[in-house]
Design an enzyme around this catalytic site. Sequence first.
Site, PDB file in Angstrom:
ATOM      1  N   CYS A   1      33.677  80.173  25.483  1.00  0.00           N
ATOM      2  CA  CYS A   1      34.251  80.243  26.913  1.00  0.00           C
ATOM      3  C   CYS A   1      35.613  79.461  26.916  1.00  0.00           C
ATOM      4  CB  CYS A   1      33.220  79.715  28.187  1.00  0.00           C
ATOM      5  SG  CYS A   1      31.375  79.928  27.701  1.00  0.00           S
ATOM      6  N   ALA A   2      36.232  80.142  26.075  1.00  0.00           N
ATOM      7  CA  ALA A   2      37.538  79.096  25.638  1.00  0.00           C
ATOM      8  C   ALA A   2      38.852  79.422  26.687  1.00  0.00           C
ATOM      9  CB  ALA A   2      38.123  79.665  24.368  1.00  0.00           C
ATOM     10  N   ALA A   3      39.032  80.441  27.351  1.00  0.00           N
ATOM     11  CA  ALA A   3      39.959  80.695  28.202  1.00  0.00           C
ATOM     12  C   ALA A   3      40.043  79.561  29.428  1.00  0.00           C
ATOM     13  CB  ALA A   3      40.259  82.023  28.941  1.00  0.00           C
TER      14      ALA A   3
ATOM     15  N   GLY B   1      42.307  78.120  27.415  1.00  0.00           N
ATOM     16  CA  GLY B   1      42.910  77.821  26.172  1.00  0.00           C
ATOM     17  C   GLY B   1      43.254  76.319  25.687  1.00  0.00           C
TER      18      GLY B   1
ATOM     19  N   LYS C   1      41.644  73.404  25.301  1.00  0.00           N
ATOM     20  CA  LYS C   1      40.896  73.032  24.495  1.00  0.00           C
ATOM     21  C   LYS C   1      41.096  73.747  23.051  1.00  0.00           C
ATOM     22  CE  LYS C   1      37.462  71.353  27.593  1.00  0.00           C
ATOM     23  NZ  LYS C   1      38.200  72.099  28.984  1.00  0.00           N
TER      24      LYS C   1
ATOM     25  N   ASP D   1      35.913  84.609  24.476  1.00  0.00           N
ATOM     26  CA  ASP D   1      35.652  84.629  26.004  1.00  0.00           C
ATOM     27  C   ASP D   1      35.531  85.970  26.193  1.00  0.00           C
ATOM     28  OD1 ASP D   1      36.598  82.320  28.360  1.00  0.00           O
ATOM     29  OD2 ASP D   1      36.637  84.506  28.938  1.00  0.00           O
TER      30      ASP D   1
ATOM     31  N   ASP E   1      31.098  88.191  24.971  1.00  0.00           N
ATOM     32  CA  ASP E   1      30.134  87.357  25.858  1.00  0.00           C
ATOM     33  C   ASP E   1      29.519  86.224  24.703  1.00  0.00           C
ATOM     34  OD1 ASP E   1      27.861  86.096  27.170  1.00  0.00           O
ATOM     35  OD2 ASP E   1      27.521  87.968  28.281  1.00  0.00           O
TER      36      ASP E   1
ATOM     37  N   ASP F   1      32.435  74.730  26.734  1.00  0.00           N
ATOM     38  CA  ASP F   1      32.992  74.302  27.888  1.00  0.00           C
ATOM     39  C   ASP F   1      32.105  75.393  28.840  1.00  0.00           C
ATOM     40  OD1 ASP F   1      34.193  73.750  30.241  1.00  0.00           O
ATOM     41  OD2 ASP F   1      36.274  73.811  29.350  1.00  0.00           O
TER      42      ASP F   1
ATOM     43  N   CYS G   1      32.920  70.735  33.939  1.00  0.00           N
ATOM     44  CA  CYS G   1      33.796  70.200  35.066  1.00  0.00           C
ATOM     45  C   CYS G   1      33.193  69.940  36.259  1.00  0.00           C
ATOM     46  CB  CYS G   1      35.235  71.036  34.978  1.00  0.00           C
ATOM     47  SG  CYS G   1      35.049  72.643  35.538  1.00  0.00           S
TER      48      CYS G   1
END
Length: 457
Positions: free
Chosen positions: A269-271, A273, A275, A290, A316, A331, A384
């Site tokens: 779930c990187a975008a 970006g 991290k 992502d 996914d 994340d 978050c």
Amino acid sequence: MASRDTGRNIPVETSTGTPDTAGLGARRAALNAVAEIIGQERPPALEETLAQAIRTETLSPADAGLARAIAVATFRRYGLIRAALAARLERGLPVDKPRLTALLATATAQILDLAVPDHAAVDCAVRLAKGDNRTAHLAGLVNAVLRRVVRERDAILAASADALAVNTPDWLASRWVSAYGPQRAAAIAQAHLAGAAIDLTPRGDAAAWVEPLGAVRLPTGSLRLPENGPAIPDLPGFQEGAWWVQDAAAAIPARLLAPQAGARVLDLCAAPGGKTMQLAATGARVTAVDRSAPRLERLRENVARLGLDVEIAVSDALAFQAQDHDAVLLDAPCSATGTIRRHPDVAWTKSKSDIIRLSLLQVRLLQSAAELVRPGGRLVYCTCSLEPEEGEAQIAAFLARDTRFARVPVRAEEIGGATEMIDGNGDLRTLPCHLPEVPGARGGLDGFFASRLERVG
């Protein structure tokens, strides 16, 4: 007159043109974005509706900034604004007229919070009312109500002292009181009113960029910009990719993972970006995953600007199969209630059902991520969110059902000695009211949860 928090680079009547037309397009864009949100049962994010409204109006960068400032200010004090308007309308605020509510709310936000002339806020609102068949017959009402708001501004602002009671939806306020106690819950709500600073994550030595950027170095290692500074692309170091914009709390989870150079690291779930760039800057071999191709395109642009080598996969996270990574960062998608300082619409667009739905997804994502970690490898889970179901409860349930993993507690020295950010289990829990005083800059940081786990079996 009460003081007004103008935030960072909020423009004051930036448009050219006659007094009758200056700033009208910006205000119409803000109105359209806010109306789109409050008129739906499952509203989109403000960022999405605002971007579309700005494109429709073909605004200049300065006017786009004014539109954004108005829309954000509207939701930052939306509870107070709704109460103030309801008290000044004979029949209260009409729930069946989102266009009228948005028109009055965006104008009231300007009067209460922004450094724009009161007459411009009122006159433009009346012109917008007259120019729309849905509200033309209400232009006189708009004029009367807003002029009363101008006269009674100080009394309205005086009623907002209790931000938890006035500017926080009841369902969120009760949750935070239950999770953090009444005093901390009140401090969280007050921090949301203050808004967010702009933090940077340096690629190399943070100390080397303090003076060139005029920044403050935070205990956690991030740099914080002073208010009302130059635009981000105009700052030294931007073009060469010496740093990137990333909230100080959001930068901590990747630091907790702390991969070795050459380690095989997976960022799920990187975008967009931030991290990913932190992990790649350590010399690790990073794969960013992502499901959103457009969001990954932004990530691709960012890593190219920084000259980083990252493998990017559109997938996914639940379906990604490559195993035996030295480290995995998840994340997870969440309610984002920890970001209300910078995205105040979150408080008014999310619901308890979102938290339930997302927490169920997080269970599946966390279990899938666990299967991708090699024995002896590490997994960092973060969100978050301020909601325990999306943080503390997730890790407690995961460790209870998967005995292959054990917690690796966060050490105070890893986060600049900020022991208040470590909970009783050794996990990271930042709150918007943490770091309340930052000399020369705005205080606070996003609400984040992170837990560091090791596969021991």
